[in-house]
Scaffold this active site. Structure first.
Site, mmCIF file in Angstrom:
data_model
loop_
_atom_site.group_PDB
_atom_site.id
_atom_site.type_symbol
_atom_site.label_atom_id
_atom_site.label_comp_id
_atom_site.label_asym_id
_atom_site.label_seq_id
_atom_site.Cartn_x
_atom_site.Cartn_y
_atom_site.Cartn_z
ATOM 1 N N ARG A 1 0.708 -1.248 0.297
ATOM 2 C CA ARG A 1 0.150 0.013 0.172
ATOM 3 C C ARG A 1 1.343 1.339 -0.128
ATOM 4 N NH1 ARG A 1 -2.034 1.075 4.711
ATOM 5 N NH2 ARG A 1 -2.413 0.197 4.856
ATOM 6 N N TYR B 1 -16.327 17.796 -14.706
ATOM 7 C CA TYR B 1 -17.055 16.219 -14.064
ATOM 8 C C TYR B 1 -17.987 15.661 -13.569
ATOM 9 C CZ TYR B 1 -17.006 11.096 -13.697
ATOM 10 O OH TYR B 1 -17.317 9.991 -13.583
ATOM 11 N N LYS C 1 -8.656 7.415 -18.994
ATOM 12 C CA LYS C 1 -9.171 8.081 -20.218
ATOM 13 C C LYS C 1 -7.387 7.642 -21.202
ATOM 14 C CE LYS C 1 -13.241 8.833 -18.093
ATOM 15 N NZ LYS C 1 -12.549 8.822 -17.088
HETATM 16 C C1 PLP Z 1 -12.627 14.927 -16.078
HETATM 17 C C2 PLP Z 1 -12.706 13.992 -15.494
HETATM 18 N N1 PLP Z 1 -12.370 13.600 -14.129
HETATM 19 C C3 PLP Z 1 -12.453 12.536 -13.260
HETATM 20 C C4 PLP Z 1 -12.544 11.901 -13.736
HETATM 21 C C5 PLP Z 1 -13.141 9.942 -13.075
HETATM 22 O O1 PLP Z 1 -11.640 9.352 -13.509
HETATM 23 P P1 PLP Z 1 -12.592 7.928 -12.782
HETATM 24 O O2 PLP Z 1 -13.589 7.074 -13.879
HETATM 25 O O3 PLP Z 1 -11.087 7.307 -13.358
HETATM 26 O O4 PLP Z 1 -12.292 7.949 -11.318
HETATM 27 C C6 PLP Z 1 -13.962 11.538 -15.477
HETATM 28 C C7 PLP Z 1 -14.174 10.719 -15.543
HETATM 29 O O5 PLP Z 1 -14.654 10.250 -16.908
HETATM 30 C C8 PLP Z 1 -14.084 12.506 -16.159
HETATM 31 O O6 PLP Z 1 -13.991 12.715 -16.956
#
Ligand code: PLP
Length: 387
Positions: free
Chosen positions: A51, A103, A200
């Site tokens: 961890r 988001y 992503k």
């Molecule tokens: C701009 C942005 N930040 C953060 C996240 C969250 O990421 P995760 O789905 O890997 O937890 C996303 C998910 O779509 C996103 O588009």
């Protein structure tokens, strides 16, 4: 080697990725272990429990830090774990200024989880830095922005927000998921913390969930590391390895994503069923000048509003053959999404409308298929959706 690695692609392929010291393996191994055998009590080789540290994860962290131009990288088990980690920089009774175009998952975390710990949030239209300056106060610890924003692709002036945050004694956090370190380095523009969903573009193949933070300040890195170790939001070694493998081709993929996205955006402007095309690469996009100044390209996401409203948007999501209807973005395959009920479901209808998201809005994550096939797929599906 690190000192001589100037180019982005060289760093993506080599930073943090020396041959394995015990075997010479060229590719960083997956260290699938929970613990490490110690020589004697208090004598170890820098790793004691997974961890707290894992060599596969360390390699990824060095690589991402190098790509973002910061000294310290921290990998997390998801983008949301990274965002939660960054919020360790604020405490009860303190204040966060948040760009209101963000988001949906971040919005949900701030409004439905962190509010219970008496962290106070003010939402603001950060495309106008004066609005940010108006709402910072002595207890403001974080200014939180995304640029380009999800899904409307608005541009926020990172340098201007960094200056306002620094002046207020706060840190500027930039969620750089949409731009990626290939197209934008917020730390170089004055930001203090960069956050990513590596699920992503960095991972790039829609086969792993991950997150990351990069900072240049050692004090911030110490706080973030302490919090991550205390709360446990780490990625497993396989996931760290997949993200690292993805990062190696980030530059090549981003160039192609952008080429396809700009071609598709121009094509969609010619389609009768499309009322509006949002893409920062258009010279008449309201954020084009900022994008041209602070980014090295315009990215792989295109958002459209359909002339036929909600019915046409829903039909389009059903009718595409190459674009798959799905959450997420940034993979090699093209995805179509309906922000109203998918990525931005956490916002109220009024909040969505205020951001410009309507029931006719569609987000396209443009993949690496042939651009002609992508144009044909959308043209056929739009025509069949009753424009
Ligand atoms: C701009 C942005 N930040 C953060 C996240 C969250 O990421 P995760 O789905 O890997 O937890 C996303 C998910 O779509 C996103 O588009």
């Amino acid at each position: 080697m690190t000192g001589r690695m100037r180019g982005f692609q060289t760093r993506a392929i080599h930073a943090g990725q020396e041959p394995d010291p015990s075997t010479g393996a060229t590719i960083v191994p997956v260290y699938q272990t929970a613990t490490y055998t110690q020589e004697a009590i208090g004598e170890n080789r820098g790793y004691v429990y997974a961890r707290s540290g894992n060599p596969t994860r360390t390699a990824l962290e060095h690589c991402l830090a190098s790509l973002e131009g910061g000294r310290f990288g921290l990998a997390y088990g998801s983008g949301m774990a990274a965002i939660t980690g960054a919020m360790a920089l604020v405490g009860a009774g303190e204040h966060v200024v948040v760009a209101d175009d963000l988001y949906g998952g971040s919005h949900r975390l701030f409004t439905s989880v962190l509010n219970r710990y008496d962290v106070r949030f003010t939402y603001v239209d950060a495309t106008d830095p004066d609005e940010v300056a108006k709402v910072v106060r002595p207890e403001t610890r974080i200014v939180w922005i995304e640029s380009p924003t999800n899904p409307m692709l608005r541009l926020v002036d990172i340098s201007a927000c960094a200056e306002i945050a620094a002046h207020a004694g706060a840190v500027l956090v930039v969620d750089n998921t949409f731009a990626t370190p290939f197209l934008q380095n917020p730390l170089a523009l004055g930001a203090h913390v960069v956050v990513h969903s590596t699920t992503k573009y960095v991972g790039g193949h829609s086969d792993v969930i991950g997150g990351a933070i990069v900072v240049d300040d050692e004090g911030l890195a110490d706080k973030l590391r302490f919090h991550r170790n205390a709360t446990g939001g780490i990625p497993g070694p396989w996931d760290a390895w997949l993200v690292l493998r993805g990062a190696k081709t980030l530059a090549v993929r981003m160039r192609e994503h952008e080429k396809n996205a700009s071609q598709l955006a121009a094509f969609l402007r010619t389609q009768r069923g499309v009322a509006r095309v949002h893409y920062p690469g258009f010279p008449d996009h309201p954020g084009h000048a900022i994008a041209a100044r602070q980014m090295r390209g315009f990215g792989g996401i295109v958002t459209i509003d359909l002339a036929g409203g909600e019915a046409a948007a829903r039909e389009l999501c059903r009718k595409t053959r190459i674009f798959s209807l799905g959450e997420s973005l940034g993979g090699v395959e093209s995805l179509i999404g309906y922000p109203w009920t998918m990525s931005h479901a956490a916002f109220s209808d009024e909040e969505k409308l205020r951001k410009g998201i309507t029931k006719a809005t569609i987000r396209l994550s443009v993949g690496l298929e042939d651009a002609e096939d992508l144009c044909d797929d959308l043209a056929r599906a739009i025509a069949a959706s009753g424009d």
